[in-house]
Design a protein around this motif. Sequence first.
Motif: not given
Length: 356
Positions: A112-138
């Motif tokens: 699980p930490l490995r998965i979290a670490f990988l997500i952290l490394l590509v955080g900028t890309t994931l931020e763009v992909l999850t922007e809609t979800s974050r805005q929807a939650l807000k």
Amino acid sequence: MAKGSWRRLRRLDETLTAQPSYALVGVLRIPARLTSPARVISRRVAIAVVALLVVALVVYFDRDGYRDSQGDALGFLDCLYYSAVTLSTTGYGDITPISNFSRAVNIFVITPLRIAFLILLVGTTLEVLTETSRQALKIQRWRSRVRNHTVVIGYGTKGKTAVAAMLGDEVVPGEIVVVDTDHSGLERAAAAGLVTVHGDATKSDVLRLAGAQHASAIIVATNRDDTAVLVTLTAREIAPKAKIVASIREAENQHLLLQSGANSVVVSSETAGRLLGIATNTPSVVEMIEDLLTPDAGLAIAEREVEPAEVGGSPRHLRDLVLGVVRDGRLLRIGAPEVDAIEAADRLLYVRTPGH
């Protein structure tokens, strides 16, 4: 905005409040806290380092369950090395878990930490992909919590000035919602930290999306008088208890706004005309009026509750310069005989001096 987004916005029409939160992204915009890029990067690096150290400590405390390819005992540096190659999925295989406990730790902790670490490394890309979800939650959170805010219809010159006056009077930007159809105006409002709604305020669903039914005040600052009448009618229907203040250009339309449900109507053309007329003979009077209307500079007109010691007294004898008394929602001038004795439920309209 992309063509697909435009089609989606057009389909919303009168069913905005029935739409799921993700469908409102681009229509309702919640201001985000500004964070510097350096701070974001530093935080992510810190999280990555913490994850690396956690895995290194887990492996170090269970070092007997791991085997080095050379058969040597593992030191902390070896554990740190194993953590780095494991979290980055490099996996050279020179250090491997051999006991059942160590393999279980790899499955339930390190993986699980490995998965979290990988997500952290590509955080900028994931931020763009999850922007809609974050805005929807807000949006979902904001709609469930918004109460007693102010809705401003139109962010032109009048609307922007009205917002500036409220901000100067220490109103929190997040408690102001701007509704407009002009994208450039909404961008300016969002940059000021205001919540924005893109839509036609003559439609009840747009006002409901702005939370008008829960608002304490609604400011109608449209560019046309007929639009102001329609917006006021719609706003009064869905917000019977809100205070509605409307601005119009022509005095002949004032009675229409009052009949539509406005509590107060400001005639911009007449007000400007009076100031122009006064300025020809006594320009200092105009300067004083502008000073009184600017809450964050010099003198200002304000309203406050009556203090217990002031009940029964005359407003002329107070420490503040009182201009009028608001009683039962009606403004009484200082010279009216009804205000010779202040009542506990009254509110005082007075001139506030700097620092008070």
